[in-house]
Write a protein that holds these residues in place. Sequence first.
Motif, PDB file in Angstrom:
ATOM      1  N   LEU A  16       0.802  -1.218   0.000  1.00 30.29           N
ATOM      2  CA  LEU A  16       0.000   0.000   0.000  1.00 30.29           C
ATOM      3  C   LEU A  16       0.836   1.269   0.000  1.00 30.29           C
ATOM      4  O   LEU A  16       0.311   2.367  -0.101  1.00 30.29           O
ATOM      5  N   GLY A  18       2.827   4.413  -0.913  1.00 33.68           N
ATOM      6  CA  GLY A  18       2.657   5.297  -2.062  1.00 33.68           C
ATOM      7  C   GLY A  18       3.898   6.080  -2.447  1.00 33.68           C
ATOM      8  O   GLY A  18       3.842   6.925  -3.320  1.00 33.68           O
ATOM      9  N   LEU A  42       0.999   1.910  -8.318  1.00 36.20           N
ATOM     10  CA  LEU A  42       0.919   1.631  -6.879  1.00 36.20           C
ATOM     11  C   LEU A  42      -0.027   0.473  -6.560  1.00 36.20           C
ATOM     12  O   LEU A  42      -0.828   0.065  -7.375  1.00 36.20           O
ATOM     13  N   ARG A  43       0.099   0.015  -5.334  1.00 32.92           N
ATOM     14  CA  ARG A  43      -0.840  -0.942  -4.735  1.00 32.92           C
ATOM     15  C   ARG A  43      -1.010  -2.211  -5.549  1.00 32.92           C
ATOM     16  O   ARG A  43      -2.126  -2.635  -5.849  1.00 32.92           O
ATOM     17  N   SER A  67       7.575   0.744   3.299  1.00 32.11           N
ATOM     18  CA  SER A  67       6.665   0.735   4.439  1.00 32.11           C
ATOM     19  C   SER A  67       7.028  -0.311   5.478  1.00 32.11           C
ATOM     20  O   SER A  67       6.350  -0.444   6.484  1.00 32.11           O
ATOM     21  N   ALA A  69       7.010  -3.517   4.881  1.00 33.45           N
ATOM     22  CA  ALA A  69       6.298  -4.770   4.612  1.00 33.45           C
ATOM     23  C   ALA A  69       7.070  -5.670   3.649  1.00 33.45           C
ATOM     24  O   ALA A  69       6.525  -6.638   3.124  1.00 33.45           O
ATOM     25  N   HIS A  72       7.327  -9.708   4.011  1.00 34.97           N
ATOM     26  CA  HIS A  72       6.085 -10.385   3.658  1.00 34.97           C
ATOM     27  C   HIS A  72       5.842 -10.343   2.149  1.00 34.97           C
ATOM     28  O   HIS A  72       5.585 -11.366   1.511  1.00 34.97           O
TER      29      HIS A  72
ATOM     30  N   LEU B 119      -0.686   2.194   6.871  1.00 36.70           N
ATOM     31  CA  LEU B 119      -1.213   2.376   5.511  1.00 36.70           C
ATOM     32  C   LEU B 119      -2.633   1.838   5.327  1.00 36.70           C
ATOM     33  O   LEU B 119      -3.450   2.502   4.691  1.00 36.70           O
ATOM     34  N   ILE B 123      -5.724   4.099   3.913  1.00 37.59           N
ATOM     35  CA  ILE B 123      -6.368   3.793   2.642  1.00 37.59           C
ATOM     36  C   ILE B 123      -7.749   3.171   2.875  1.00 37.59           C
ATOM     37  O   ILE B 123      -8.414   2.717   1.948  1.00 37.59           O
ATOM     38  N   TYR B 125      -8.790   0.505   4.787  1.00 34.64           N
ATOM     39  CA  TYR B 125      -8.986  -0.943   4.932  1.00 34.64           C
ATOM     40  C   TYR B 125      -8.833  -1.342   6.394  1.00 34.64           C
ATOM     41  O   TYR B 125      -7.932  -0.864   7.076  1.00 34.64           O
ATOM     42  N   LEU B 131      -5.462  -6.853   1.370  1.00 35.33           N
ATOM     43  CA  LEU B 131      -4.415  -5.908   0.967  1.00 35.33           C
ATOM     44  C   LEU B 131      -3.643  -5.340   2.159  1.00 35.33           C
ATOM     45  O   LEU B 131      -2.602  -4.725   2.000  1.00 35.33           O
ATOM     46  N   GLN B 133      -2.341  -7.146   4.466  1.00 34.67           N
ATOM     47  CA  GLN B 133      -1.356  -8.134   4.920  1.00 34.67           C
ATOM     48  C   GLN B 133       0.069  -7.601   4.863  1.00 34.67           C
ATOM     49  O   GLN B 133       0.525  -7.126   3.843  1.00 34.67           O
ATOM     50  N   GLU B 135       1.200  -5.032   6.277  1.00 30.54           N
ATOM     51  CA  GLU B 135       1.281  -3.574   6.429  1.00 30.54           C
ATOM     52  C   GLU B 135       0.735  -3.084   7.764  1.00 30.54           C
ATOM     53  O   GLU B 135       0.872  -1.902   8.088  1.00 30.54           O
ATOM     54  N   LYS B 138       2.747  -0.918  10.528  1.00 30.54           N
ATOM     55  CA  LYS B 138       4.132  -0.728  10.079  1.00 30.54           C
ATOM     56  C   LYS B 138       4.574   0.728  10.078  1.00 30.54           C
ATOM     57  O   LYS B 138       5.559   1.071  10.707  1.00 30.54           O
ATOM     58  N   VAL B 139       3.890   1.586   9.378  1.00 33.12           N
ATOM     59  CA  VAL B 139       4.362   2.974   9.318  1.00 33.12           C
ATOM     60  C   VAL B 139       3.577   3.882  10.250  1.00 33.12           C
ATOM     61  O   VAL B 139       3.755   5.090  10.255  1.00 33.12           O
ATOM     62  N   ARG B 207       1.813  11.384  -2.740  1.00 30.01           N
ATOM     63  CA  ARG B 207       1.929  10.526  -1.571  1.00 30.01           C
ATOM     64  C   ARG B 207       1.216   9.188  -1.745  1.00 30.01           C
ATOM     65  O   ARG B 207       1.557   8.198  -1.100  1.00 30.01           O
ATOM     66  N   GLY B 208       0.175   9.179  -2.562  1.00 35.85           N
ATOM     67  CA  GLY B 208      -0.390   7.899  -2.980  1.00 35.85           C
ATOM     68  C   GLY B 208      -1.434   7.268  -2.083  1.00 35.85           C
ATOM     69  O   GLY B 208      -1.917   6.184  -2.379  1.00 35.85           O
ATOM     70  N   THR B 209      -1.826   7.918  -0.965  1.00 32.81           N
ATOM     71  CA  THR B 209      -2.860   7.279  -0.154  1.00 32.81           C
ATOM     72  C   THR B 209      -4.235   7.892  -0.430  1.00 32.81           C
ATOM     73  O   THR B 209      -4.922   8.336   0.468  1.00 32.81           O
ATOM     74  N   TYR B 210      -4.614   7.860  -1.681  1.00 36.12           N
ATOM     75  CA  TYR B 210      -5.947   8.304  -2.079  1.00 36.12           C
ATOM     76  C   TYR B 210      -6.901   7.118  -1.991  1.00 36.12           C
ATOM     77  O   TYR B 210      -6.467   5.962  -1.957  1.00 36.12           O
ATOM     78  N   ILE B 211      -8.190   7.399  -1.946  1.00 36.59           N
ATOM     79  CA  ILE B 211      -9.194   6.335  -2.102  1.00 36.59           C
ATOM     80  C   ILE B 211     -10.161   6.720  -3.224  1.00 36.59           C
ATOM     81  O   ILE B 211     -10.258   6.025  -4.222  1.00 36.59           O
ATOM     82  N   LYS B 554      -8.294   5.991  -9.884  1.00 36.15           N
ATOM     83  CA  LYS B 554      -7.244   5.244 -10.586  1.00 36.15           C
ATOM     84  C   LYS B 554      -6.097   6.196 -10.890  1.00 36.15           C
ATOM     85  O   LYS B 554      -6.303   7.265 -11.432  1.00 36.15           O
ATOM     86  N   GLN B 555      -4.925   5.758 -10.543  1.00 32.63           N
ATOM     87  CA  GLN B 555      -3.734   6.596 -10.687  1.00 32.63           C
ATOM     88  C   GLN B 555      -3.411   6.869 -12.160  1.00 32.63           C
ATOM     89  O   GLN B 555      -3.500   5.978 -12.998  1.00 32.63           O
TER      90      GLN B 555
END
Lengths: 132, 559, 318
Positions: A16, A18, A42-43, A67, A69, A72, B119, B123, B125, B131, B133, B135, B138-139, B207-211, B554-555
Motif C-alpha cells: 500500500l 505510495g 501503486l498498490r 513501508s 512490509a 512479507h 497504511l 487507505i 482498509y 491488501l 497483509q 502492512e 508498520k508505518v 503521496r499515494g494514499t488516495y481512495i 485510478k492513478q
Amino acid sequence: MNTTKRIRVIIAKPGLDGHDRGAKVIARALRDAGMEVIYTGLRQTPEQIVETAIQEDADVIGLSSLSGAHLHLFSKVIELLREKKADNIIVIGGGVIPEEDIPELKKMGIAEVFTPGTSTKDIIDFIKSKVL
Amino acid sequence: MFDNDKINAIEQKYNEWEEKSVKKTVQRFPERKTAFKTGSNIEVKNLYTPLDIKDLDYIEDLGFPGEYPFTRGVQPTMYRGRFWTMRQYAGFGTAEESNKRYKFLLEQGQTGLSVAFDLPTQIGYDSDHPLAQGEVGKVGVAIDSLEDMEILFDGIPLDRVSTSMTINAPAAILLAMYIAIAEKQNVPLEKLSGTIQNDILKEYIARGTYIFPPEPSMRLITDIFEYCSKNIPNWNTISISGYHIREAGATAVQEVAFTLANGIAYVDAAIKAGLNVDDFAPRLSFFFNAHNDILEEVAKFRAARRLWAKIMKDRFNATNKKSMMLRFHTQTGGSTLTAQQPDNNIIRVTLQALAAVLGGTQSLHTNSRDEALALPTEDSVRIALRTQQIIAYESGVAETVDPLAGSYYIEYLTDKIEKEAQEYIDKIDRLGGASKAIEKGFIQQEIQDSAYNYQKEVENNQRIIVGVNKFRIEEAPPKDLLKVDPEVGRRQEQKLIQLKKNRNNDEVERTLNNLKKMAKTKENLMPAIIDCVKSYATLGEICGILREVFGEYKQAVIL
Amino acid sequence: MNLKQGILDGDKRAVARLISLAENGDPEAFKVIKELFHLTGRAQIIGITGPPGSGKSTLTDKLAKELRKRGNTVGIIAVDPTSPFTGGAILGDRIRMQDLTLDEGVFIRSMGTRGHLGGLSKATHAAIKILDIYGMDYIFVETVGVGQSEVDIVKTADTTILVLVPGLGDDIQALKAGIMEIGDIFVVNKSDREDSDRLVTEIEMMLDLKQGDTTWRPPVIKTIASNNIGIEELLSKAAEHFDFLISSSLLKSKRIDRIESEIISISKERFIDIIYNNPDTSVSIRELSKEIYEKKLDLYSAVDIILNNFNRKGVGLC
C-alpha cells in the motif's frame, strides 16, 4: 536474421506504500540505459506483479517498498514465481530495508537489495550482468 | 529602500570591485565551480548588495510581523511569546504501543501530538483486509474502530494537547472518532485544537494514499470545512502539504507553487460549495519541508507567506486578517537523510530545523537519524526532539522576530522564489487549476523531472552528499533498529472479531445505511459519519460504503 | 519449454516468450507461427488510436471487461514509443488495465515501437498472430497515439476506433488533414466535458464532407470510459461494423490487402537484412558509399552492383 534482444524489466510497488519517487527515478534510468520498463503503478498485489511479469516476458522484476512490509511482500512474489514455474525471472528489491533483513531476503531468492544512496548505474550494471 | 544617488554610488563601487578585486582574485584562485546554484536552480552570485533589492518597498513587501503581507511572520512577537509547537510525528503497532510512545514524548517536553497511521488505515482498509497483509502497524498505528482510538488517547486529556493527524482520504472518519472521544472525556468541542491533514490533491500528486476520485474527495473536504467552522472553531481543517511534494523530488520553488495552487483549489471548492471565505479560510493551515540549503529555505517560507496573503486578499477578496495568514507546520526533509553514516543525519536535521525556525514555522517535527533505515527508536527520537530544544533555548535565534530580514541575499531570494512560484501558479491557472493540472499530469511531470535531474547530479558528483558520493567509509551495519512486532496484524484481527461480536450490529447496519443514503445527496456527511463511528462501525466498513457510492480513484502514471 | 505445445496448451509463458522472440527477430518465433498458421484469422482485430490523453487505455480496459462479461476472451497489445536515442522505453499503458491482469481470459502485452514509425511496432503483426493462435476472440491493438503518423493501424485492424476528447482546440484542424480517414468508428471520450457536443458536430460535418463511395458511414459515439458510459454502445457498433465487413465482402479484401502489405514489408526487411548482414551476399555498403563520395561510382550503379551480386548468390538465402 539479426536478433535484437532488449532487457525487459517490471518496476512494481507491492503493498500500500505510495512513495514512488525512487521507483520512478529507477524506471527512467533503466529506460535511458536502453531497457524496456513496464511500470505497474501503486498498490500491486504479488499475484498481479507475477502475472504481469509472465505476460510481459520480463527478465527482471524490481520491487520497491518503503513501508516495512518487504519481508512479507517480497517473499510472496518469489513464492508465486516458483509456483508458476517462472522463477527464471530475476527479482531485485529496494527501498527502506534494514541491513539485517538483507540476508533473509537473499536466502528467499531476491538476487540483490539496493538501499537508499545506491547509484542507478550500479543497478543497471547489476541487471546487465545477470541478463546479458 | 535606497535613494537613487546612493544606488548609483553603490553600483559604481560594485563595478570597480568586480573589475579590480574579484577578477584578480579569481585569476589567482579560481572558484570551486563554474556556476553556483540553489537547490531550485536559482543562480547564486558571489555577492548581494542593495542593488539586488533596490525595488524592495519595506512597508509593502515586508511590513511588520502579524500584519499583511506577513512576510516577517504571522504573530507580532513570534517566539518571544512562546516557542513553536514541538511536535514529533509518531505511531506504530497497536494503539496500546503508540499510546505509550505519546506519553513518553509528552514527558520529554513535547507540546503537541502528531499521529501517524498505518497504511491500511490511511487507505480505508481494516486490518483483516487481504491488501493489509504485512502492512498492519508498520508505518503508523492501526486504527480499525473507535475502540482503537479510545485506547490511543487513553489518559491523554484532549483539552490540554493539540493533536495533529496525518490522515487524508478517511480524514472525516478519524475526525469523527476524535470528536466521539472528546464527548466521552466531557471535553466541549470548542476546546479541541489540532489538525487533520485532509489534503487529497497532494495524495494524487505525490503521496499515494488516495481512495476516492477527486470530486467526492473534494466534497468530503468542504463538508469538514463547514462542519468545523460551526462546531470546532479551533480545529485546523486542512494542512495543505508541500512536504510530500518536496519529498517526491520537487524543488523549493515547486514546493511553494504546487502547494499554494492546491490551496487555491480548496478555497475555490469551498466557495463553490457555498461557504463564505472568511468563515473557513482562517482554519486553513500549511505543511512544508525543510532541506539543507538554509538560506533558500528561509526565503521559501517567507515567500510562501507573502504570496498566500496576496492570493487571499486579491484573488478571493478575504477581509479577515486571519484568512490571509499562512500558518505552517514544518518537517525536516526525510529524503535528505542517508542510510550511510546515519549519525550525520543529526547535523542535517539541525540545519533544516534552524531554517524552519528562522523561517517562522508554527510547529516543527525533526526527523530522527535512523529514518533512512527503519522507524526511529526512542533514543533517536529523543535526540531529534533535543535538537529543537537546543535551537529554542540555546541558539539565540528565537529571541527576535525574523532575524534574517534585510539580508540582501535573503530578500533577493524571497522575491525570486515568490516570482517563480507565481509563474507556475499562472501556468496551472491556464491549465484550468490544480485538479486539471494533476489530471493532465503536468504537476507530476515537473516533479519527476526535478527528481531525475537531482539523481543525475548526485551520480555525476555535481551535487555532493557527504558520506554518499564523497567522504565514504566502510561501515558495519547499524544495530538496534526498531522492529514492529509482526504479531500486530494478528492481534488487530482478533480485536476485530471480538468487536463484531460485542457491538450492536443492528445499530451498525442502520448507521451505515443512513450514510449510504446521505452520500448520494449533497448534504454534509459529517453527522452521518459521526453516527457510524459511535456505533463502532469499522473504518473499513465506513470506507466500503463510500467506495460503493463514490467509486475509487485510478492513478494516472506519468513518467 | 516447447513453445508450440505450450501455446496450444494455453500456457501464457509460451505466448509471452513467442512474442518476445518475434520482437527480437528470432526465427524460432516465425517457425511456430508457420506451423500453426492455420489457426490464425479467427479473431476480430480492433485498433484503438487517438491522441495522447484521450483515454485509449481506459477505453480498452472497459471494452475488454464488457467482452469478458459476455464470455469472450481478449488479447491486448499496447504500443508505446521507444526512445530513438537510447532504445529504451517506458511501457505504461497496462497501468490502466490492472484489474484485468489476473483474468484468465485476458492477455495483455506492452510493446515498444523499437524504431518503427507508423504508430505500431514491427512485431505487432506477429504478436497479433500469436494471440490469434492462442485463441483470443478479440484482439485490441492500442497505438502509440502521437499524431498523424498512425496509419499502420488501418491496415492492421478489421475495425479502427479513433478516440478523441473535447478540448483539443486547434488539434482538430490537424485531424482534418490527417487521421480522419482512418476511423471506422469515432469516439468522443470524456464527453461530460463542455464542448463535447461541439466536437461531435464537427466530426459529423467532416464525415459528411468525406463521405465517398463506401456504404459505411462511421458512427460517432460519446463515451465516458472512466465511468463505463457508452461502452456497450461502442461494442455493438464494432460488431455492426464487423458484420458489415462480412456482408459486403470487404473483410476478405481488407484482409487480403493486409496480407499483401505484410508480404511486402517482411520481404523488404529480409531482403535488406540479406544485403546488409549476410557475409556471403553482401557487398560492403560502407565501402561503396566511400567510393560514391569520391565520385569513383554513382548511386545507381552501386545499387546495380548490390542487386547483381544478390542475383548471383543470394537466392534462397535468408
